[in-house]
Motif scaffolding. Sequence first.
Motif, PDB file in Angstrom:
ATOM      1  N   LEU A   1       0.845  -1.191   0.000  1.00 26.16           N
ATOM      2  CA  LEU A   1       0.000   0.000   0.000  1.00 26.16           C
ATOM      3  C   LEU A   1       0.881   1.241   0.000  1.00 26.16           C
ATOM      4  O   LEU A   1       1.792   1.364   0.822  1.00 26.16           O
ATOM      5  CB  LEU A   1      -0.899   0.028   1.247  1.00 26.16           C
ATOM      6  CG  LEU A   1      -1.749   1.280   1.465  1.00 26.16           C
ATOM      7  CD1 LEU A   1      -2.767   1.473   0.334  1.00 26.16           C
ATOM      8  CD2 LEU A   1      -2.450   1.224   2.815  1.00 26.16           C
ATOM      9  N   THR A   2       0.607   2.132  -0.944  1.00 25.99           N
ATOM     10  CA  THR A   2       1.275   3.436  -0.970  1.00 25.99           C
ATOM     11  C   THR A   2       0.192   4.505  -0.913  1.00 25.99           C
ATOM     12  O   THR A   2      -0.760   4.472  -1.694  1.00 25.99           O
ATOM     13  CB  THR A   2       2.124   3.621  -2.246  1.00 25.99           C
ATOM     14  OG1 THR A   2       3.102   2.582  -2.298  1.00 25.99           O
ATOM     15  CG2 THR A   2       2.832   4.970  -2.235  1.00 25.99           C
ATOM     16  N   ILE A   3       0.344   5.420   0.011  1.00 27.31           N
ATOM     17  CA  ILE A   3      -0.576   6.549   0.147  1.00 27.31           C
ATOM     18  C   ILE A   3       0.181   7.778  -0.327  1.00 27.31           C
ATOM     19  O   ILE A   3       1.220   8.143   0.224  1.00 27.31           O
ATOM     20  CB  ILE A   3      -1.059   6.698   1.600  1.00 27.31           C
ATOM     21  CG1 ILE A   3      -1.883   5.463   1.986  1.00 27.31           C
ATOM     22  CG2 ILE A   3      -1.856   7.993   1.777  1.00 27.31           C
ATOM     23  CD1 ILE A   3      -2.360   5.441   3.416  1.00 27.31           C
ATOM     24  N   TYR A   4      -0.348   8.395  -1.380  1.00 26.90           N
ATOM     25  CA  TYR A   4       0.308   9.544  -2.011  1.00 26.90           C
ATOM     26  C   TYR A   4      -0.204  10.845  -1.400  1.00 26.90           C
ATOM     27  O   TYR A   4      -0.924  11.610  -2.025  1.00 26.90           O
ATOM     28  CB  TYR A   4       0.057   9.522  -3.517  1.00 26.90           C
ATOM     29  CG  TYR A   4       0.589   8.287  -4.185  1.00 26.90           C
ATOM     30  CD1 TYR A   4       1.924   8.178  -4.507  1.00 26.90           C
ATOM     31  CD2 TYR A   4      -0.250   7.211  -4.476  1.00 26.90           C
ATOM     32  CE1 TYR A   4       2.428   7.041  -5.114  1.00 26.90           C
ATOM     33  CE2 TYR A   4       0.234   6.068  -5.078  1.00 26.90           C
ATOM     34  CZ  TYR A   4       1.576   5.991  -5.397  1.00 26.90           C
ATOM     35  OH  TYR A   4       2.067   4.856  -5.996  1.00 26.90           O
ATOM     36  N   GLU A   5       0.169  11.067  -0.176  1.00 27.52           N
ATOM     37  CA  GLU A   5      -0.266  12.258   0.561  1.00 27.52           C
ATOM     38  C   GLU A   5       0.893  12.699   1.440  1.00 27.52           C
ATOM     39  O   GLU A   5       1.381  11.923   2.256  1.00 27.52           O
ATOM     40  CB  GLU A   5      -1.478  11.911   1.419  1.00 27.52           C
ATOM     41  CG  GLU A   5      -2.110  13.073   2.121  1.00 27.52           C
ATOM     42  CD  GLU A   5      -2.936  13.955   1.198  1.00 27.52           C
ATOM     43  OE1 GLU A   5      -3.133  15.125   1.548  1.00 27.52           O
ATOM     44  OE2 GLU A   5      -3.376  13.484   0.135  1.00 27.52           O
ATOM     45  N   PRO A   6       1.347  13.942   1.265  1.00 29.14           N
ATOM     46  CA  PRO A   6       2.427  14.411   2.134  1.00 29.14           C
ATOM     47  C   PRO A   6       1.932  14.595   3.567  1.00 29.14           C
ATOM     48  O   PRO A   6       0.744  14.790   3.811  1.00 29.14           O
ATOM     49  CB  PRO A   6       2.840  15.743   1.513  1.00 29.14           C
ATOM     50  CG  PRO A   6       1.658  16.196   0.725  1.00 29.14           C
ATOM     51  CD  PRO A   6       0.915  14.956   0.312  1.00 29.14           C
ATOM     52  N   SER A   7       2.870  14.515   4.497  1.00 30.02           N
ATOM     53  CA  SER A   7       2.535  14.698   5.904  1.00 30.02           C
ATOM     54  C   SER A   7       3.779  15.170   6.649  1.00 30.02           C
ATOM     55  O   SER A   7       4.897  14.952   6.196  1.00 30.02           O
ATOM     56  CB  SER A   7       2.032  13.383   6.512  1.00 30.02           C
ATOM     57  OG  SER A   7       1.553  13.582   7.827  1.00 30.02           O
ATOM     58  N   VAL A   8       3.539  15.826   7.768  1.00 25.65           N
ATOM     59  CA  VAL A   8       4.633  16.235   8.651  1.00 25.65           C
ATOM     60  C   VAL A   8       4.396  15.553   9.988  1.00 25.65           C
ATOM     61  O   VAL A   8       3.346  15.712  10.601  1.00 25.65           O
ATOM     62  CB  VAL A   8       4.683  17.768   8.839  1.00 25.65           C
ATOM     63  CG1 VAL A   8       5.801  18.152   9.791  1.00 25.65           C
ATOM     64  CG2 VAL A   8       4.822  18.469   7.504  1.00 25.65           C
ATOM     65  N   ILE A   9       5.385  14.766  10.411  1.00 31.58           N
ATOM     66  CA  ILE A   9       5.274  14.035  11.670  1.00 31.58           C
ATOM     67  C   ILE A   9       6.544  14.268  12.465  1.00 31.58           C
ATOM     68  O   ILE A   9       7.650  14.053  11.952  1.00 31.58           O
ATOM     69  CB  ILE A   9       5.065  12.536  11.418  1.00 31.58           C
ATOM     70  CG1 ILE A   9       3.741  12.341  10.663  1.00 31.58           C
ATOM     71  CG2 ILE A   9       5.068  11.758  12.722  1.00 31.58           C
ATOM     72  CD1 ILE A   9       3.490  10.966  10.181  1.00 31.58           C
ATOM     73  N   ASP A  10       6.385  14.703  13.694  1.00 31.34           N
ATOM     74  CA  ASP A  10       7.524  14.980  14.568  1.00 31.34           C
ATOM     75  C   ASP A  10       8.554  15.874  13.874  1.00 31.34           C
ATOM     76  O   ASP A  10       9.757  15.659  13.971  1.00 31.34           O
ATOM     77  CB  ASP A  10       8.174  13.675  15.050  1.00 31.34           C
ATOM     78  CG  ASP A  10       7.244  12.878  15.954  1.00 31.34           C
ATOM     79  OD1 ASP A  10       6.425  13.497  16.670  1.00 31.34           O
ATOM     80  OD2 ASP A  10       7.332  11.638  15.948  1.00 31.34           O
ATOM     81  N   GLY A  11       8.053  16.858  13.107  1.00 32.34           N
ATOM     82  CA  GLY A  11       8.916  17.831  12.447  1.00 32.34           C
ATOM     83  C   GLY A  11       9.566  17.352  11.159  1.00 32.34           C
ATOM     84  O   GLY A  11      10.329  18.087  10.543  1.00 32.34           O
TER      85      GLY A  11
END
Length: 146
Positions: free
Chosen positions: A59-69
Amino acid sequence: MKNFSEDSLYKQIAFLMKYSYPDVIYRFDFGAGVFLHGNFRLMNLQKAIQMFQWKHPDLTIYEPSVIDGKNYHGLCLELKAEGEKIFKKDGKTYVSKHIEEQAAALKKLKNKGYLTSFAVGLNEAKELIDMYLKGASGLKKKGVKI
């Protein structure tokens, strides 16, 4: 070949994504399961491996995210059926060459800016997806190496 439990896991996650995150683009890679059915059943597995690069996560989710900086391009998960083991009893050695190869592929994707992990069962997969898409901290506590 994907076993029934893993196929069921794909369906449950697809349902989760459709109703909880309808605007998020994602993709399942069915890998060997696709090429070992129907007419391809006669295909020699070694030839198939040479023809196709089987290094895509389940599974690949093509959505950027910011986690713990940290910024991530997307989330890549190797999905495993409930109860399936990743490591031998020593906690360091992978249970199979296949799992070891999957881990190596996840490491390459991690080095390219993706958050990667194995997810065993629906609950673990859902928790990782939710935490990733909500930008939640705490993935390190969950055991995901960031």
